[in-house]
Design a protein around this motif. Structure first.
Motif, PDB file in Angstrom:
ATOM      1  N   ASN A 182       1.182  -1.270  -0.081  1.00  0.00           N
ATOM      2  CA  ASN A 182      -0.566   0.032  -0.404  1.00  0.00           C
ATOM      3  C   ASN A 182       0.686   1.496   0.262  1.00  0.00           C
ATOM      4  OD1 ASN A 182      -0.632  -2.410   1.768  1.00  0.00           O
ATOM      5  ND2 ASN A 182      -3.529  -1.475   1.424  1.00  0.00           N
ATOM      6  N   PRO A 183       0.226   2.190  -0.750  1.00  0.00           N
ATOM      7  CA  PRO A 183       0.948   3.297  -0.958  1.00  0.00           C
ATOM      8  C   PRO A 183       1.767   4.528   0.721  1.00  0.00           C
ATOM      9  CG  PRO A 183       0.290   3.303  -2.230  1.00  0.00           C
ATOM     10  CD  PRO A 183      -0.850   1.983  -1.818  1.00  0.00           C
ATOM     11  N   ILE A 184       1.431   3.892   1.518  1.00  0.00           N
ATOM     12  CA  ILE A 184       0.941   4.692   3.060  1.00  0.00           C
ATOM     13  C   ILE A 184       2.094   4.172   3.278  1.00  0.00           C
ATOM     14  CG2 ILE A 184      -0.708   3.496   3.699  1.00  0.00           C
ATOM     15  CD1 ILE A 184      -1.216   6.589   4.784  1.00  0.00           C
ATOM     16  N   TYR A 185       2.170   3.098   3.137  1.00  0.00           N
ATOM     17  CA  TYR A 185       3.182   1.348   4.246  1.00  0.00           C
ATOM     18  C   TYR A 185       4.178   1.357   3.870  1.00  0.00           C
ATOM     19  CZ  TYR A 185      -1.144   0.145   6.237  1.00  0.00           C
ATOM     20  OH  TYR A 185      -2.144   0.262   7.576  1.00  0.00           O
ATOM     21  N   LEU A 186       4.604   1.619   2.035  1.00  0.00           N
ATOM     22  CA  LEU A 186       5.645   1.542   1.297  1.00  0.00           C
ATOM     23  C   LEU A 186       7.143   1.901   1.679  1.00  0.00           C
ATOM     24  CD1 LEU A 186       5.786  -0.149  -0.981  1.00  0.00           C
ATOM     25  CD2 LEU A 186       6.040   1.672  -2.363  1.00  0.00           C
ATOM     26  N   ASP A 187       8.512   1.061   2.458  1.00  0.00           N
ATOM     27  CA  ASP A 187       9.349   1.459   2.413  1.00  0.00           C
ATOM     28  C   ASP A 187       9.460   2.080   3.977  1.00  0.00           C
ATOM     29  OD1 ASP A 187      10.360   0.937   0.872  1.00  0.00           O
ATOM     30  OD2 ASP A 187      10.257   2.281   0.143  1.00  0.00           O
ATOM     31  N   LYS A 188       8.399   1.728   5.105  1.00  0.00           N
ATOM     32  CA  LYS A 188       8.436   1.645   6.576  1.00  0.00           C
ATOM     33  C   LYS A 188       8.032   0.804   7.523  1.00  0.00           C
ATOM     34  CE  LYS A 188       6.120   6.484   5.245  1.00  0.00           C
ATOM     35  NZ  LYS A 188       7.136   7.352   5.061  1.00  0.00           N
ATOM     36  N   ASN A 189       8.774   1.341   8.311  1.00  0.00           N
ATOM     37  CA  ASN A 189       8.912   0.210   9.257  1.00  0.00           C
ATOM     38  C   ASN A 189      10.463  -0.224   9.109  1.00  0.00           C
ATOM     39  OD1 ASN A 189       7.373   1.520  10.667  1.00  0.00           O
ATOM     40  ND2 ASN A 189       5.383   0.168  10.789  1.00  0.00           N
ATOM     41  N   LEU A 190      11.696  -0.390   8.875  1.00  0.00           N
ATOM     42  CA  LEU A 190      13.241  -0.773   8.668  1.00  0.00           C
ATOM     43  C   LEU A 190      13.262  -0.694   9.849  1.00  0.00           C
ATOM     44  CD1 LEU A 190      13.637   1.865   6.008  1.00  0.00           C
ATOM     45  CD2 LEU A 190      12.062  -0.267   5.530  1.00  0.00           C
ATOM     46  N   GLN A 196      14.079  -3.719  12.994  1.00  0.00           N
ATOM     47  CA  GLN A 196      14.498  -4.653  12.873  1.00  0.00           C
ATOM     48  C   GLN A 196      14.252  -5.121  14.711  1.00  0.00           C
ATOM     49  OE1 GLN A 196      18.176  -5.756  12.008  1.00  0.00           O
ATOM     50  NE2 GLN A 196      17.390  -5.806  10.354  1.00  0.00           N
ATOM     51  N   ILE A 197      14.762  -5.164  15.832  1.00  0.00           N
ATOM     52  CA  ILE A 197      14.457  -5.461  17.475  1.00  0.00           C
ATOM     53  C   ILE A 197      13.649  -4.204  17.909  1.00  0.00           C
ATOM     54  CG2 ILE A 197      14.885  -5.729  19.415  1.00  0.00           C
ATOM     55  CD1 ILE A 197      14.991  -7.914  17.134  1.00  0.00           C
ATOM     56  N   PHE A 198      14.364  -2.840  17.615  1.00  0.00           N
ATOM     57  CA  PHE A 198      13.167  -1.681  17.972  1.00  0.00           C
ATOM     58  C   PHE A 198      13.178  -0.374  17.775  1.00  0.00           C
ATOM     59  CE2 PHE A 198      17.850  -2.538  21.123  1.00  0.00           C
ATOM     60  CZ  PHE A 198      16.695  -3.213  22.078  1.00  0.00           C
ATOM     61  N   SER A 199      11.752  -0.559  18.017  1.00  0.00           N
ATOM     62  CA  SER A 199      11.347   0.576  16.644  1.00  0.00           C
ATOM     63  C   SER A 199      11.507   1.983  16.518  1.00  0.00           C
ATOM     64  CB  SER A 199       9.637   0.287  17.556  1.00  0.00           C
ATOM     65  OG  SER A 199       9.302   1.217  18.150  1.00  0.00           O
ATOM     66  N   VAL A 200      12.204   2.849  18.036  1.00  0.00           N
ATOM     67  CA  VAL A 200      13.074   3.410  17.913  1.00  0.00           C
ATOM     68  C   VAL A 200      13.725   4.224  16.707  1.00  0.00           C
ATOM     69  CG1 VAL A 200      15.595   2.958  19.384  1.00  0.00           C
ATOM     70  CG2 VAL A 200      14.564   5.336  19.269  1.00  0.00           C
ATOM     71  N   TRP A 201      14.178   4.004  16.033  1.00  0.00           N
ATOM     72  CA  TRP A 201      15.021   4.054  14.923  1.00  0.00           C
ATOM     73  C   TRP A 201      14.227   5.006  14.102  1.00  0.00           C
ATOM     74  CZ3 TRP A 201      19.245   4.114  17.315  1.00  0.00           C
ATOM     75  CH2 TRP A 201      20.303   3.257  18.318  1.00  0.00           C
ATOM     76  N   ASP A 202      13.020   3.876  13.792  1.00  0.00           N
ATOM     77  CA  ASP A 202      11.966   4.190  12.955  1.00  0.00           C
ATOM     78  C   ASP A 202      11.109   5.741  13.094  1.00  0.00           C
ATOM     79  OD1 ASP A 202      12.018   2.615  10.260  1.00  0.00           O
ATOM     80  OD2 ASP A 202      11.580   0.971  12.555  1.00  0.00           O
ATOM     81  N   ARG A 203      11.086   5.846  14.593  1.00  0.00           N
ATOM     82  CA  ARG A 203      10.015   7.161  15.235  1.00  0.00           C
ATOM     83  C   ARG A 203      11.705   8.077  15.238  1.00  0.00           C
ATOM     84  NH1 ARG A 203       5.648   5.319  17.784  1.00  0.00           N
ATOM     85  NH2 ARG A 203       5.915   3.483  17.812  1.00  0.00           N
ATOM     86  N   PHE A 241      13.989   8.867  12.643  1.00  0.00           N
ATOM     87  CA  PHE A 241      14.661   8.646  11.372  1.00  0.00           C
ATOM     88  C   PHE A 241      13.732   8.998  10.047  1.00  0.00           C
ATOM     89  CE2 PHE A 241      18.577   6.600  13.426  1.00  0.00           C
ATOM     90  CZ  PHE A 241      19.328   8.289  13.124  1.00  0.00           C
ATOM     91  N   GLY A 242      12.295   9.259  10.737  1.00  0.00           N
ATOM     92  CA  GLY A 242      10.980   9.041   9.961  1.00  0.00           C
ATOM     93  C   GLY A 242      10.391   7.937   9.642  1.00  0.00           C
ATOM     94  N   THR A 243      10.594   7.010   9.472  1.00  0.00           N
ATOM     95  CA  THR A 243      10.253   5.995   8.663  1.00  0.00           C
ATOM     96  C   THR A 243       8.991   4.954   8.879  1.00  0.00           C
ATOM     97  OG1 THR A 243      12.272   4.761   8.845  1.00  0.00           O
ATOM     98  CG2 THR A 243      12.561   5.979   7.322  1.00  0.00           C
ATOM     99  N   PHE A 244       8.774   5.788  10.275  1.00  0.00           N
ATOM    100  CA  PHE A 244       7.528   4.955  11.271  1.00  0.00           C
ATOM    101  C   PHE A 244       6.375   5.287  10.882  1.00  0.00           C
ATOM    102  CE2 PHE A 244       4.051   4.603  14.691  1.00  0.00           C
ATOM    103  CZ  PHE A 244       4.536   3.058  14.460  1.00  0.00           C
ATOM    104  N   GLN A 245       5.068   3.827  10.579  1.00  0.00           N
ATOM    105  CA  GLN A 245       3.986   4.624   9.748  1.00  0.00           C
ATOM    106  C   GLN A 245       3.384   3.272  10.462  1.00  0.00           C
ATOM    107  OE1 GLN A 245       2.108   6.154   8.227  1.00  0.00           O
ATOM    108  NE2 GLN A 245       0.585   5.027   9.046  1.00  0.00           N
ATOM    109  N   GLU A 246       2.553   3.886  11.309  1.00  0.00           N
ATOM    110  CA  GLU A 246       1.424   2.941  12.254  1.00  0.00           C
ATOM    111  C   GLU A 246       0.576   1.706  10.863  1.00  0.00           C
ATOM    112  OE1 GLU A 246      -1.947   3.194  15.636  1.00  0.00           O
ATOM    113  OE2 GLU A 246      -0.794   4.687  14.873  1.00  0.00           O
ATOM    114  N   GLU A 247       0.158   0.737  12.191  1.00  0.00           N
ATOM    115  CA  GLU A 247      -1.249   0.054  10.860  1.00  0.00           C
ATOM    116  C   GLU A 247      -2.003   0.763  11.428  1.00  0.00           C
ATOM    117  OE1 GLU A 247      -2.480  -4.405  10.831  1.00  0.00           O
ATOM    118  OE2 GLU A 247      -1.497  -3.781  12.248  1.00  0.00           O
TER     119      GLU A 247
END
Length: 426
Positions: A196-204, A206-213, A215-221
């Motif tokens: 889905n376009p809104i989800y593409l290349d998000k939540n990169l 592996q264990i901790f979600s802090v990196w996505d938050r 560096f701007g790559t976090f997306q909630e389901e």
């Protein structure tokens, strides 16, 4: 590599038990989130990766010991704190490496296989690459090297961090409350595998979600956006070996076909999906435009053929365990030969799953090589030492494999016009 092989002997049964539990849940609920051929493809992909990694078939650009020797400011000894630092450093390196794979054409080739399943389940976690020819992962461990994290600590933590990424490849676990702010969860990883376009290349992460938050790559389901899984350029094959090289082959073809010498060079380092304009116009490649209406990949198979392929798969698992259990005794040449036989078997039965006209030929080559090996050496990689006359059982297996593959290939050929692979999804 012996240590890694030993870790796999522990990890693989654990993974298979979890997959069995998910399969039972799938059967009980009737949700059909696993299907036979997709599962076999995923598990077979995992086997190819295990062989490639255990044999060390990759060129490391810069090793961690080299970085440690030249960059370390401190000399740390093993302790709980150092192991924790190593875990965080490896996880950050994993985020960086993962983001690179989703950003650059060449590196996407080594990661595409992990996203190639059009389902999302525990088996697809095992879709791992065999097409990474060189590794730059150690470069992302420079922070660990600077503070002096010992190499032996990295060796221990790396497989643990890798194995911890398995559990969240499932649709059977919902959101996990406050844990969503700390670790990567199944919900977050469903987003990552979605097209889905809104989800593409998000939540990169592996264990901790802090990196996505950070560096701007976090997306909630989102409840209103149901994830659709796969890749936007579907692979249309169950063969994990082919999947590993499809993108690389496309890049090579595009580099050859374009009239621009500049494009021939830069295509490898451009964003994922970029193609030279002249090639894109003259050689279009199918891409999913509407994720809710496209043809999922399916192929025909009788119940007998499904049973046959499962038998081939479990025989492959048995070969893998025999190889890993005797890893230290076989020697590099025998390990390479054994690995090649396993690879060839996977290529053969997944080609049969693809309804390939050449499946029987691939099996004849694989089994013919196996039979020849037994006749020349009088054994099957030392099997007779633990199982008397075991080599004759393997010999019978190879003969049966040739006959069975020819039978099912001919059966598919006779019925080829009866149906068309690919059915539209709702």
């Amino acid at each position: 590599m012996q240590a890694y092989a030993n870790a796999l002997l522990i990890g693989i049964p654990f993974f298979l038990v979890l997959i069995l539990i998910e399969a039972i849940a799938d059967w009980k609920t009737g949700k059909k989130r696993l299907n036979a051929f997709d599962t076999i493809s995923s598990l077979s992909s995992g086997i190819t990766n295990v062989i490639k990694d255990s044999l060390g078939l990759i060129f490391i650009i810069v090793s961690y010991p080299f970085l440690l020797k030249h960059l370390a400011i401190f000399e740390l000894s093993s302790s709980v704190a150092v192991y924790l630092i190593a875990f965080i450093a490896i996880d950050f390196a994993g985020y960086c490496s993962h983001r690179l794979a989703h950003s650059v054409n060449y590196f996407w080739n080594g990661h595409l296989v992990h996203h190639s399943s059009e389902e999302f389940n525990l088996p697809c976690a095992l879709r791992q690459s065999i097409s990474e020819f060189f590794s730059i992962f150690s470069l992302f461990l420079i922070p660990a090297a600077i503070v002096g994290v010992p190499h032996e600590v990295i060796i221990v933590i790396a497989p643990i961090q890798l194995f911890m990424q398995f559990w969240y490849h499932t649709q059977y676990i919902g959101k996990l409350g406050w844990l969503e702010y700390i670790i990567i969860t199944p919900s977050q990883h469903r987003v990552h595998h979605a097209i889905n376009p809104i989800y593409l290349d998000k939540n990169l992460g592996q264990i901790f979600s802090v990196w996505d938050r950070l560096f701007g790559t976090f997306q909630e389901e989102l409840d209103e956006v149901k994830p659709v899984y796969g890749i936007t350029r579907p692979v249309k094959t169950w063969n994990p070996i082919r999947i590993n090289f499809l993108h690389l082959i496309l890049l090579a073809k595009d580099a050859w076909r374009t009239n621009s010498y500049w494009d021939k060079l830069r295509i490898w380092f451009m964003p994922v999906g970029w193609r030279p304009s002249d090639v894109e116009n003259n050689y279009p490649v199918y891409k999913i435009e509407d994720e809710y209406h496209f043809a999922k990949y399916v192929t025909r198979a009788t119940r007998g053929m499904k049973i046959w392929v499962w038998v081939q798969f479990f025989a492959t698992v048995a070969f893998l365990f025999h190889m890993l259990m005797n890893f230290g005794d076989l020697g590099s040449s025998n390990l390479l030969i054994y690995g090649a036989v396993i690879f060839a078997g996977i290529y053969s039965f997944t080609s049969l799953m693809d309804e390939s006209r050449w499946a029987a030929l691939w099996e004849a080559i694989r089994s013919g090589a196996g039979i020849t090996l037994i006749l020349i050496t009088g054994d099957w990689f030392g099997l007779s030492a633990s199982i008397p006359y075991g080599q004759y059982a393997i010999l019978l297996f190879f003969i049966t494999s040739i006959i069975g593959s020819i039978y099912f290939a001919l059966n598919l050929s006779r019925n080829r016009s009866a149906s068309t692979p690919g059915i539209p999804t709702a």
